[in-house]
Write a protein that holds these residues in place. Structure first.
Motif, mmCIF file in Angstrom:
data_model
loop_
_atom_site.group_PDB
_atom_site.id
_atom_site.type_symbol
_atom_site.label_atom_id
_atom_site.label_comp_id
_atom_site.label_asym_id
_atom_site.label_seq_id
_atom_site.Cartn_x
_atom_site.Cartn_y
_atom_site.Cartn_z
ATOM 1 N N ILE A 1 8.377 -9.057 -16.714
ATOM 2 C CA ILE A 1 7.663 -9.245 -15.436
ATOM 3 C C ILE A 1 7.125 -7.905 -14.943
ATOM 4 C CG2 ILE A 1 7.975 -9.774 -12.973
ATOM 5 C CD1 ILE A 1 9.971 -11.982 -13.866
ATOM 6 N N ALA A 2 7.984 -6.895 -14.970
ATOM 7 C CA ALA A 2 7.556 -5.574 -14.488
ATOM 8 C C ALA A 2 6.356 -5.070 -15.274
ATOM 9 C CB ALA A 2 8.714 -4.582 -14.589
ATOM 10 N N GLU B 1 7.035 6.740 1.889
ATOM 11 C CA GLU B 1 5.849 7.278 1.214
ATOM 12 C C GLU B 1 5.409 6.370 0.074
ATOM 13 O OE1 GLU B 1 5.767 11.386 -0.203
ATOM 14 O OE2 GLU B 1 6.796 11.892 1.677
ATOM 15 N N GLU B 2 6.413 5.870 -0.662
ATOM 16 C CA GLU B 2 6.099 4.988 -1.792
ATOM 17 C C GLU B 2 5.410 3.715 -1.303
ATOM 18 O OE1 GLU B 2 9.050 6.345 -1.285
ATOM 19 O OE2 GLU B 2 9.317 7.676 -3.025
ATOM 20 N N GLN B 3 5.906 3.174 -0.200
ATOM 21 C CA GLN B 3 5.320 1.930 0.328
ATOM 22 C C GLN B 3 3.888 2.174 0.808
ATOM 23 O OE1 GLN B 3 8.497 1.237 3.071
ATOM 24 N NE2 GLN B 3 9.704 0.041 1.581
ATOM 25 N N ALA C 1 7.690 -3.146 -8.356
ATOM 26 C CA ALA C 1 8.168 -2.575 -7.085
ATOM 27 C C ALA C 1 9.533 -3.096 -6.630
ATOM 28 C CB ALA C 1 7.112 -2.777 -6.005
ATOM 29 N N PRO C 2 9.746 -4.405 -6.534
ATOM 30 C CA PRO C 2 11.030 -4.854 -5.979
ATOM 31 C C PRO C 2 12.105 -5.080 -7.046
ATOM 32 C CG PRO C 2 9.554 -6.721 -6.158
ATOM 33 C CD PRO C 2 8.829 -5.539 -6.757
ATOM 34 N N LEU C 3 11.834 -4.780 -8.301
ATOM 35 C CA LEU C 3 12.807 -5.088 -9.368
ATOM 36 C C LEU C 3 13.757 -3.913 -9.604
ATOM 37 C CD1 LEU C 3 10.424 -6.882 -11.914
ATOM 38 C CD2 LEU C 3 11.704 -7.837 -9.985
ATOM 39 N N GLY D 1 13.004 -0.383 -8.152
ATOM 40 C CA GLY D 1 14.164 -0.360 -7.264
ATOM 41 C C GLY D 1 13.860 -0.560 -5.789
ATOM 42 N N GLY D 2 12.684 -1.056 -5.487
ATOM 43 C CA GLY D 2 12.344 -1.320 -4.081
ATOM 44 C C GLY D 2 12.917 -2.647 -3.631
ATOM 45 N N GLY D 3 12.386 -3.173 -2.520
ATOM 46 C CA GLY D 3 12.936 -4.431 -2.021
ATOM 47 C C GLY D 3 11.907 -5.241 -1.265
#
Lengths: 381, 395
Positions: free
Chosen positions: A113-114, A7-9, A54-56, A64-66
């Protein structure tokens, strides 16, 4: 097996594409490219939308994504031809810190960065290195507790916007030795760093970066000294997977734009889409886009596997997408006829972008050779 | 059968080579990007050749041609490509000139041919329209007869280097009620006439090479019509066949292969050795050279036919398709050869700055993108295949 996005993606994809449709259409993009600092507002938006986080890791301000999250963003970047240095900052810069940075480095830079306050460019290629990651002539000589950097880096994407540079430099060994390479994070305004900024042909910005007796402390080192090549291979594989997704976004747009154009362009009393020779070419474009998506996705998913599996999957994707995107780009321009070679049609800009993606971190030949050297898919007894 | 040059032909080659060596302007050597050239640069060599009587080798001698054999003309092109000269632009010498001496009146020949030969008059082409590209015969630009003039209205596009043109040759509809191809006339228009507006079109390589031409109540004297009223399509077809014949570009492609090899010697391949020793690169280069040799042999066969007085036929479509495919592959390989330095955009730097990376790298990507035009112009390669299907295979 599961090929569903979370859902987040999906939410990231929707919010980014909605923003791009309104704020990054063809004319606004053109204006932004011509402006010195329009990218700053866009970058702030990327922070707001959570693309940078997103990926951090969550402990450093991330979501916490990837890699899948990155691929979603990259594909949308491709569709909208967004040129801001997302992959250099979030995949290469943040990647190196995430995997090898000290606690202090992570704390300082990943949070920034975030939040959209730090842009990093990867100063890796050199005038004579082509795409060989081990070919490093820039030197970092031990000087007391710190190091002194000297050398030139070539076509550093995103460097004009960046405030920090991730630099590969030789701390030991000869020019093409695998051992003896180290990574440093250097502020772009450090004494002795100079740049020559220029646009690239697809509207991205890049620099030649010169290091002249640049003194950095030991805390500039990312990871251990002399052994950075595996880390460089890893972050470049991750960047290439993301560039592949970006290329897929471009290919899908070229396929759609060409189909729409062929349906409206009339010659010989009918829409040119009715000519079978063009229908078949558009079918081939569609198939190429689907195959490319498969290969980009495959590479992205395999980023978490062993070094060898990861590298093979990424090189395989770069090979297919390099070839297929060239076909799609050339076919798209051809079917648009004279209009296809004009600056006013979007299709040519996608063609330019996929061509430059092929020339980034290894083209078809480079990755074909790498794939073969890694043993291909064969499981010989 | 014999592929070798005769002693006379070798002597001719040496004469030509020496002439180029002694007379070609030094400051124009090695220019690749057309946009770097001024109008004077484009015309410099043409004017020198005009004085020598060599500007239009393919023309009949009575109109100012050289009287050379097809082999001599082939040698001439080879030597010019070898020296990388900027050849006379095709619009006058290769396109409108032959139409004028074939279909024009004695007065028209006398009026227009000398300026084409000398390079004093720059010509441009008004064929395509926004709605008439591959389907050229559907053109809509109207020429209405009023006494001893036509009044011309319409829009032409893709007019190459029209920004410099003194005169243009235009296809205009003079009978809207006739069948498409039967109501067209071939008009010569002074580009300084009131009502002519030229607007450059920016291309994806960032350059300005082609133009829209707007014609708004342009008054054109009837004596500037070539051939009969409503018979312009005959001239148009004649010209298109001639345009295709020169389009193979074999001599230039051979020169560009040499240029590519020089780049591959200077560049480092993926394994650290010179790129020219790279097996994957060698294979592509080898295949390209073989295809180019095949094209050259085919072109020589067509030339021999021409020399026997048979003129360019539908075979010229083959030369166009294969010639442009090879030209495009050469731009691809050059782009691959320069590696990372394909990316910097030289035109984005401003004219006073030096190139980023090696000198040869900056043009690689712009030329690659620009050259996609080759499979589109002069009748797209799809149209050429239609011509072969219909005219040669009888399908």
């Amino acid at each position: 097996m599961n090929f569903d996005y979370t859902e987040e993606q999906n939410a990231i994809r929707d919010s980014l594409s909605k923003w791009a449709a309104q704020q990054y259409d063809f004319d606004k993009r053109r204006a932004a490219l011509a402006s010195e600092d329009a990218w700053k507002q866009n970058w702030a938006t990327f922070a707001e939308l959570g693309l940078l986080a997103a990926p951090l890791p969550e402990e450093f301000g991330g979501l916490g994504g990837g890699a899948i999250d990155v691929s979603v963003v990259a594909e949308e970047f491709g569709k909208a031809l967004i040129v801001e240095p997302y992959i250099p900052t979030v995949v290469l810069g943040a990647g190196a810190l995430k995997y090898a940075g000290s606690a202090a480095q992570k704390d300082e830079h990943l949070n920034a960065i975030a939040g959209g306050e730090r842009i990093i460019a990867f100063a890796q290629a050199e005038p004579k290195s082509r795409w060989a990651l081990n070919d490093v002539s820039t030197t970092a000589k031990k000087d007391g507790a710190g190091y002194v950097l000297n050398g030139q880096k070539a076509v550093v994407l995103g460097a004009p916007q960046a405030d920090h540079l991730l630099v590969s430099a030789r701390t030991a060994g000869g020019q093409r030795d695998a051992k003896g390479i180290s990574l440093f994070l250097v502020a772009k305004n450090a004494k002795g760093v100079s740049t020559r900024d220029y646009p690239t042909i697809d509207g991205t910005r890049a620099s030649e970066v010169y290091f002249e007796n640049v003194s950095v402390g030991a805390d500039a080192l990312v990871g251990g000294a002399d052994g950075a090549l595996p880390l460089i291979e890893r972050i470049v594989d991750e960047a290439n997977a993301a560039y592949c997704s970006e290329a897929v976004g471009c290919m899908r747009m070229m396929t759609d734009l060409t189909r729409e154009y062929a349906k409206t362009r009339k010659q010989f009393g009918r829409a040119i889409a009715e000519f079978q020779v063009l229908q078949h070419r558009m079918v081939d474009m569609f198939m190429a886009s689907e195959e490319s998506y498969s290969m980009a996705l495959r590479a992205t998913i395999k980023l978490g596997e062993s070094e060898q599996e990861r590298a093979k999957a990424v090189s395989a994707a770069k090979v297919s997408i390099g070839k297929l995107s060239r076909f799609v780009g050339q076919a798209a321009v051809q079917i648009h006829g004279g209009m296809g070679v004009t600056d006013e049609m979007r299709v040519g800009h996608y063609f330019k972008r996929v061509t430059m993606i092929d020339a980034t971190f290894g083209n078809v030949d480079y990755h074909l050779r790498r794939y073969i050297a890694l043993g291909g898919e064969a499981r010989a007894a | 059968m014999d592929l070798n040059f005769s002693p006379e032909e070798i002597a001719f080659r040496d004469e030509v080579r020496a002439f180029i060596e002694q007379n070609y302007p030094k400051h124009l050597k090695g220019k690749v990007l057309r946009e770097d050239l001024s109008k004077e640069d484009f015309l410099a060599w043409h004017k020198i050749l005009g004085k020598k009587g060599w500007s239009a080798p393919a023309w009949p001698k009575e109109y100012g041609g050289t009287g050379w054999t097809a082999t001599q003309r082939y040698i001439w092109l080879e030597e010019n490509a070898r020296a990388e000269t900027i050849p006379p632009l095709p619009f006058g010498v290769s396109m409108v000139g032959p139409v004028i001496y074939t279909f024009g009146t004695p007065e028209q020949k006398q009026r227009f041919l000398p300026g084409i030969l000398s390079g004093e008059v720059w010509w441009c082409q008004g064929y395509s329209e926004p709605g008439a590209g591959s389907d050229l015969a559907s053109l809509k630009t109207r020429a209405v007869r009023e006494g001893d003039h036509y009044i011309v209205n319409g829009q032409k596009t893709w007019t190459t280097l029209g920004q410099h043109a003194d005169w243009g040759f235009f296809l205009c509809r003079t009978d809207p009620n006739a069948k498409q191809q039967e109501g067209i006339s071939f008009l010569l228009i002074d580009m300084k006439s009131p009502g002519v507006t030229v607007r450059p079109i920016k291309l994806l390589d960032g350059g300005y090479e082609v133009n829209d031409v707007f014609l708004d109540n342009v008054k054109v004297p009837v004596d500037q019509r070539i051939y009969e009223e409503n018979k312009g399509w005959t001239c148009a077809k004649f010209l298109l066949a001639h345009e295709r014949a020169g389009i193979a570009g074999v001599a230039r492609s051979k020169r560009n292969v040499e240029r590519l090899k020089a780049i591959a010697k200077a560049e480092t391949g993926d394994d650290g050795k010179p790129l020219i020793e790279d097996d994957l690169f060698q294979r592509k280069l080898g295949e390209l050279e073989i295809d180019l040799a095949s094209l050259e042999m085919t072109e020589l066969r067509v030339l021999a036919r021409e020399q026997a007085g048979k003129g360019p036929g539908p075979e010229s479509s083959l030369l166009k398709v294969k010639g442009t495919e090879i030209q495009q592959r050469l731009t691809e390989l050059t782009l691959e050869a320069v590696g990372n330095y394909a990316q910097p955009f030289p035109r984005g730097l401003g004219s006073n700055e030096f190139a980023v990376g090696p000198d040869y790298a900056g043009a690689a990507a712009p030329v690659y993108f620009n050259w996609r035009k080759a499979s589109i112009y002069g009748g797209s390669n799809e149209i050429q295949r239609n011509i072969i299907a219909k005219m040669v295979l009888g399908l």
